[in-house]
Design a protein around this motif. Structure first.
Motif, PDB file in Angstrom:
ATOM      1  N   ASN A  96       0.830  -1.200   0.000  1.00 22.99           N
ATOM      2  CA  ASN A  96       0.000   0.000   0.000  1.00 22.99           C
ATOM      3  C   ASN A  96       0.869   1.257   0.000  1.00 22.99           C
ATOM      4  OD1 ASN A  96      -2.849   1.067   0.334  1.00 22.99           O
ATOM      5  ND2 ASN A  96      -1.887   2.025   2.110  1.00 22.99           N
ATOM      6  N   ALA A  97       1.946   1.233   0.773  1.00 18.51           N
ATOM      7  CA  ALA A  97       2.875   2.368   0.796  1.00 18.51           C
ATOM      8  C   ALA A  97       3.524   2.562  -0.566  1.00 18.51           C
ATOM      9  CB  ALA A  97       3.944   2.144   1.868  1.00 18.51           C
ATOM     10  N   GLN A  98       3.922   1.472  -1.178  1.00 19.11           N
ATOM     11  CA  GLN A  98       4.581   1.565  -2.479  1.00 19.11           C
ATOM     12  C   GLN A  98       3.631   2.118  -3.533  1.00 19.11           C
ATOM     13  OE1 GLN A  98       7.654   1.335  -2.831  1.00 19.11           O
ATOM     14  NE2 GLN A  98       8.210   0.713  -4.889  1.00 19.11           N
ATOM     15  N   ALA A  99       2.382   1.655  -3.530  1.00 24.19           N
ATOM     16  CA  ALA A  99       1.406   2.123  -4.519  1.00 24.19           C
ATOM     17  C   ALA A  99       1.066   3.588  -4.331  1.00 24.19           C
ATOM     18  CB  ALA A  99       0.136   1.271  -4.434  1.00 24.19           C
ATOM     19  N   ASN A 100       1.010   4.035  -3.068  1.00 31.22           N
ATOM     20  CA  ASN A 100       0.640   5.421  -2.777  1.00 31.22           C
ATOM     21  C   ASN A 100       1.830   6.367  -2.741  1.00 31.22           C
ATOM     22  OD1 ASN A 100      -2.359   5.682  -2.172  1.00 31.22           O
ATOM     23  ND2 ASN A 100      -1.850   3.900  -0.939  1.00 31.22           N
ATOM     24  N   ALA A 101       3.046   5.825  -2.889  1.00 33.36           N
ATOM     25  CA  ALA A 101       4.278   6.619  -2.798  1.00 33.36           C
ATOM     26  C   ALA A 101       4.409   7.272  -1.428  1.00 33.36           C
ATOM     27  CB  ALA A 101       4.348   7.664  -3.917  1.00 33.36           C
ATOM     28  N   TRP A 102       4.241   6.446  -0.394  1.00 32.88           N
ATOM     29  CA  TRP A 102       4.406   6.891   0.994  1.00 32.88           C
ATOM     30  C   TRP A 102       5.633   6.207   1.593  1.00 32.88           C
ATOM     31  CZ3 TRP A 102      -1.333   6.012   2.862  1.00 32.88           C
ATOM     32  CH2 TRP A 102      -2.159   6.997   2.299  1.00 32.88           C
ATOM     33  N   SER A 159      13.678   9.166  -0.121  1.00 35.13           N
ATOM     34  CA  SER A 159      14.355   9.890  -1.192  1.00 35.13           C
ATOM     35  C   SER A 159      13.651   9.671  -2.520  1.00 35.13           C
ATOM     36  CB  SER A 159      15.813   9.439  -1.300  1.00 35.13           C
ATOM     37  OG  SER A 159      15.889   8.070  -1.639  1.00 35.13           O
ATOM     38  N   GLY A 160      13.750  10.687  -3.409  1.00 33.86           N
ATOM     39  CA  GLY A 160      13.075  10.583  -4.703  1.00 33.86           C
ATOM     40  C   GLY A 160      11.584  10.407  -4.502  1.00 33.86           C
ATOM     41  N   ARG A 161      10.991   9.465  -5.246  1.00 37.06           N
ATOM     42  CA  ARG A 161       9.589   9.127  -4.980  1.00 37.06           C
ATOM     43  C   ARG A 161       9.542   8.219  -3.757  1.00 37.06           C
ATOM     44  NH1 ARG A 161       5.455   7.434  -9.438  1.00 37.06           N
ATOM     45  NH2 ARG A 161       4.863   9.581  -9.064  1.00 37.06           N
ATOM     46  N   PRO A 162       8.884   8.646  -2.680  1.00 40.10           N
ATOM     47  CA  PRO A 162       8.821   7.816  -1.467  1.00 40.10           C
ATOM     48  C   PRO A 162       8.181   6.464  -1.757  1.00 40.10           C
ATOM     49  CG  PRO A 162       8.077  10.055  -1.014  1.00 40.10           C
ATOM     50  CD  PRO A 162       8.196   9.936  -2.512  1.00 40.10           C
ATOM     51  N   GLY A 163       8.471   5.498  -0.889  1.00 32.96           N
ATOM     52  CA  GLY A 163       7.894   4.170  -1.067  1.00 32.96           C
ATOM     53  C   GLY A 163       8.334   3.214   0.021  1.00 32.96           C
ATOM     54  N   GLY A 164       8.085   1.939  -0.200  1.00 30.80           N
ATOM     55  CA  GLY A 164       8.351   0.923   0.796  1.00 30.80           C
ATOM     56  C   GLY A 164       9.777   0.402   0.744  1.00 30.80           C
ATOM     57  N   CYS A 165      10.330   0.133   1.913  1.00 27.72           N
ATOM     58  CA  CYS A 165      11.646  -0.501   2.044  1.00 27.72           C
ATOM     59  C   CYS A 165      11.548  -1.600   3.100  1.00 27.72           C
ATOM     60  CB  CYS A 165      12.713   0.522   2.439  1.00 27.72           C
ATOM     61  SG  CYS A 165      13.088   1.710   1.125  1.00 27.72           S
ATOM     62  N   TYR A 166      12.512  -2.513   3.077  1.00 23.46           N
ATOM     63  CA  TYR A 166      12.439  -3.676   3.961  1.00 23.46           C
ATOM     64  C   TYR A 166      13.805  -4.008   4.538  1.00 23.46           C
ATOM     65  CZ  TYR A 166      11.944  -8.473   5.585  1.00 23.46           C
ATOM     66  OH  TYR A 166      11.970  -9.603   6.365  1.00 23.46           O
ATOM     67  N   LEU A 167      13.807  -4.365   5.831  1.00 23.48           N
ATOM     68  CA  LEU A 167      15.017  -4.807   6.511  1.00 23.48           C
ATOM     69  C   LEU A 167      14.729  -6.114   7.224  1.00 23.48           C
ATOM     70  CD1 LEU A 167      17.923  -4.390   7.435  1.00 23.48           C
ATOM     71  CD2 LEU A 167      17.054  -2.966   9.303  1.00 23.48           C
ATOM     72  N   THR A 428      -4.586   5.142  -4.148  1.00 21.56           N
ATOM     73  CA  THR A 428      -4.179   4.733  -5.487  1.00 21.56           C
ATOM     74  C   THR A 428      -4.492   3.270  -5.762  1.00 21.56           C
ATOM     75  OG1 THR A 428      -2.375   6.346  -5.404  1.00 21.56           O
ATOM     76  CG2 THR A 428      -2.210   4.620  -7.070  1.00 21.56           C
ATOM     77  N   TRP A 429      -4.330   2.429  -4.750  1.00 20.09           N
ATOM     78  CA  TRP A 429      -4.518   0.985  -4.949  1.00 20.09           C
ATOM     79  C   TRP A 429      -5.949   0.546  -4.687  1.00 20.09           C
ATOM     80  CZ3 TRP A 429      -1.298  -3.659  -2.788  1.00 20.09           C
ATOM     81  CH2 TRP A 429      -0.763  -4.363  -3.869  1.00 20.09           C
ATOM     82  N   GLY A 430      -6.817   1.485  -4.267  1.00 18.45           N
ATOM     83  CA  GLY A 430      -8.202   1.123  -3.947  1.00 18.45           C
ATOM     84  C   GLY A 430      -8.271   0.116  -2.819  1.00 18.45           C
ATOM     85  N   THR A 431      -7.439   0.299  -1.798  1.00 17.86           N
ATOM     86  CA  THR A 431      -7.294  -0.698  -0.738  1.00 17.86           C
ATOM     87  C   THR A 431      -8.423  -0.610   0.277  1.00 17.86           C
ATOM     88  OG1 THR A 431      -4.910  -0.372  -0.966  1.00 17.86           O
ATOM     89  CG2 THR A 431      -5.658  -1.683   0.908  1.00 17.86           C
ATOM     90  N   MET A 432      -9.147  -1.704   0.462  1.00 19.47           N
ATOM     91  CA  MET A 432     -10.146  -1.788   1.511  1.00 19.47           C
ATOM     92  C   MET A 432      -9.533  -2.417   2.769  1.00 19.47           C
ATOM     93  SD  MET A 432     -12.963  -0.427   0.547  1.00 19.47           S
ATOM     94  CE  MET A 432     -12.692   0.623  -0.872  1.00 19.47           C
ATOM     95  N   GLY A 433     -10.019  -1.989   3.925  1.00 17.68           N
ATOM     96  CA  GLY A 433      -9.492  -2.481   5.184  1.00 17.68           C
ATOM     97  C   GLY A 433      -8.501  -1.538   5.833  1.00 17.68           C
ATOM     98  N   VAL A 434      -8.301  -0.374   5.227  1.00 13.98           N
ATOM     99  CA  VAL A 434      -7.315   0.580   5.751  1.00 13.98           C
ATOM    100  C   VAL A 434      -7.840   1.399   6.922  1.00 13.98           C
ATOM    101  CG1 VAL A 434      -6.109   0.808   3.549  1.00 13.98           C
ATOM    102  CG2 VAL A 434      -8.018   2.344   4.055  1.00 13.98           C
ATOM    103  N   GLY A 435      -9.145   1.405   7.131  1.00 18.96           N
ATOM    104  CA  GLY A 435      -9.793   2.380   8.002  1.00 18.96           C
ATOM    105  C   GLY A 435      -9.230   2.521   9.397  1.00 18.96           C
ATOM    106  N   LEU A 436      -9.228   1.456  10.188  1.00 22.12           N
ATOM    107  CA  LEU A 436      -8.804   1.577  11.579  1.00 22.12           C
ATOM    108  C   LEU A 436      -7.314   1.883  11.678  1.00 22.12           C
ATOM    109  CD1 LEU A 436     -10.659   1.271  14.118  1.00 22.12           C
ATOM    110  CD2 LEU A 436     -11.665   0.453  12.006  1.00 22.12           C
ATOM    111  N   GLY A 437      -6.505   1.294  10.800  1.00 21.25           N
ATOM    112  CA  GLY A 437      -5.076   1.615  10.789  1.00 21.25           C
ATOM    113  C   GLY A 437      -4.838   3.078  10.491  1.00 21.25           C
TER     114      GLY A 437
END
Length: 572
Positions: A96-102, A159-167, A428-437
């Protein structure tokens, strides 16, 4: 020998503390997640350092919260998950972060490196699993790598277009130890400010953009959540006030300029995008939300000036003119160029008059519909009451969270945004279930604001158990559930579709009628309301808004009031 003796006495710290210390040094203030093997100590050590940890029931909701927090706070959200299934559940927030550029950093524990491939507890090749959803991923194979990888991942996320990263943090690495002095050295080596690196825009391109707008007969400004992330509201206001160009926000761009502004074109959207000859697109993508910038919704001759932080996005869309850069900074350059040779359409300009007249006509038609008190409730009557209650709060305006098919679609047209970054929806992704988060993220990122969620019962159901999280942290969140007994409403099947051995089962779109959603929060000590009339809804809103305590308002809706798939029937 004395130095060696002193060194041997120095405190040893493990990988859990190293992770916490690196995050703290990098400026992380909030984390979201679900703890368990092997990362519980990461969370507790982070809390001890002053990082607030919001513990959820499900990694999916925690991930949505972390992604929205990254957007609202303009700094990376951090999601912590356990290994294996915890990582998989976290992919919802990461994608969701990657699709929304967060900006989001997901950190997951993983199994011992020596046991990988043997069928270890919650074993998964997590680096491979996250690959489609990230800008950057890395695995710490030794404790000494943790500080560098934490800083590197956070930097990539923003940096650049924001998005998801993983460690990825293997269990054995979290149990390794180093000395305090070794950690201090590692942190000094990697510490650097988290900042965006964006190339400058060519002055000739700025001149060309202004010339296109100046000579346009029907110019239009479109802006989205990229402009909101860039804090471009003041620059947008100056641009609109100077040029008199009508504007159209994307759903989460609403509020950067007030929906009540006289140049707002949301209520005349079809005319605005169908007839404009030059469109300045700032921090929004020409994707499905904007009909890909293609006919028949747009004119085949429209010239797009696309402002985006990503050069790749501009290359993909192939606009008439592309300006690579931060939305606010590019707008400031445009405003500076216009200042030297100003132009303004004026209120009597034919294009402005056409947009204004169409908007007023459409608003008037909707207000006639909204003025009726329809009981059993349709979507419009309660939405009008909610709109008026939110507007009565004044400033700071509440953050509105919205999801669901009909609920979100009607709310987008009826509910009014007057301040920036006060609307969160399926995105952007039309994600359902995001509400409470999203609610929890908003309450944490903007503690001065009330948070109001307007949810369909289906959307609410994805994460309903997180009402316990609202109560546990005593967050000022009011969740309003439009309860129409199912996905889109009641049984929408045609008679010839009700056949076969399970024809007596409820329809795939049906839920238990008149479900007592309000009682769910009461189980945890929150306040629940059930309403079915205008007076009951007004009373519940007045009381809950004043209390600023966790509450669920269960609004009973006619199960046949909405349309199947909301406004997306053509996709069904």
């Amino acid at each position: 020998m004395a130095d060696a003796a002193e060194l041997s006495k120095e405190t040893l710290i493990d990988g859990n503390s190293v992770v916490a210390r690196a995050l703290h040094r990098a400026g992380v203030a909030k984390m979201f997640g679900v703890v368990g093997i092997p990362v519980t100590a990461v969370a507790t050590r982070a809390v001890a350092l002053g990082i607030r940890f919001l513990a959820f029931h499900n990694e999916q909701s925690a991930g949505y919260a972390a992604s929205a927090y990254g957007y609202l706070a303009a700094k990376p959200g951090v999601l912590l998950t356990v290994s294996g299934p915890g990582c998989v559940h976290g992919l919802a927030g990461l994608s969701n972060a990657q699709a929304n550029a967060w900006p989001l950093l997901m950190i997951s524990g993983s199994c011992d490196q020596k046991d990988f491939g043997k069928g270890d507890f919650q074993e998964l090749d997590q680096i491979t699993a996250v690959k489609p959803f990230v800008k950057f991923s890395a695995k710490a194979t030794d404790i000494s790598q943790i500080p560098r990888l934490v800083f590197e991942a956070l930097h990539h996320s923003i940096s650049g277009r924001p998005g998801g990263c993983y460690l990825d943090l293997p269990s054995d690495v979290l149990h390794q130890t180093i000395t305090e002095s070794e950690l201090a050295t590692l942190l000094c080596e990697v510490e650097n400010p988290i900042s965006q690196q964006i190339s400058g825009v060519k002055p000739l391109d700025i001149e060309k953009a202004v010339s296109l707008l100046r000579n346009a007969e029907r110019p239009l400004l479109v802006f989205g959540k990229g402009a909101a992330f860039a804090r471009a509201e003041d620059s947008l206001k100056k641009f609109v006030d100077t040029t008199g160009i009508p504007f159209l926000p994307t759903p989460m761009g609403k509020g950067l300029l007030s929906d009540t502004h006289e140049l707002a074109a949301s209520a005349s959207r079809s005319l605005a995008i169908g007839k404009c000859d030059v469109a300045l697109i700032v921090g929004a993508r020409l994707n499905w939300l904007l009909h890909f910038g293609e006919p028949p919704r747009w004119s085949k001759d429209v010239k797009f000036i696309l402002v985006d932080v990503s050069e790749e996005e501009i290359q993909l869309r192939k606009p008439y003119l592309g300006l690579v850069g931060d939305a606010r900074k590019v707008l400031d350059l445009l405003n500076k160029e216009i200042k030297d040779d100003p132009f303004c359409l004026g209120r009597s300009h034919p294009w402005v008059e056409a947009i204004s007249k169409k908007a007023k006509d459409n608003v008037a038609k909707m207000e006639v519909q909204l003025a009726k008190d329809v009981v059993p409730f349709n979507f419009f009557t309660p939405m009008r009451i909610i709109r008026d209650a939110i507007l009565a709060q004044g400033s700071p305006a509440p953050v509105l969270v919205s999801e669901g098919a009909n609920t979100m679609d009607v709310g987008r047209a009826v509910l009014i945004q007057t301040e920036p970054r006060t609307r969160l929806d399926a995105g952007t992704w039309g994600t359902m279930g995001v509400g409470l988060g999203y609610c929890i993220a908003a309450a944490v990122a903007s503690p001065e604001r009330l948070v109001v969620a307007v949810e369909g019962d289906s959307g609410f159901g994805f994460s309903a158990i997180e009402v316990e999280t609202l109560v546990r942290y005593q967050l000022p969140v009011i969740v309003i559930v439009f309860n129409n007994g199912g996905v889109y409403g009641g049984d929408r099947r045609q008679p010839d579709e009700i056949t076969g051995p399970y024809k007596d089962d409820p329809a795939p779109t049906s839920f238990v009628p008149n479900a007592g959603y309000h009682t769910l929060i009461e189980a945890f000590g929150g306040k629940g309301y059930i309403v079915g009339t205008p007076d009951e809804l007004k009373s519940a809103l007045t009381e809950s808004f004043a209390a600023r305590k966790p509450a669920v308002i269960n609004v009973l809706i006619d199960p046949y009031a909405g349309a199947e798939s909301g406004r997306m029937q053509h996709k069904n």
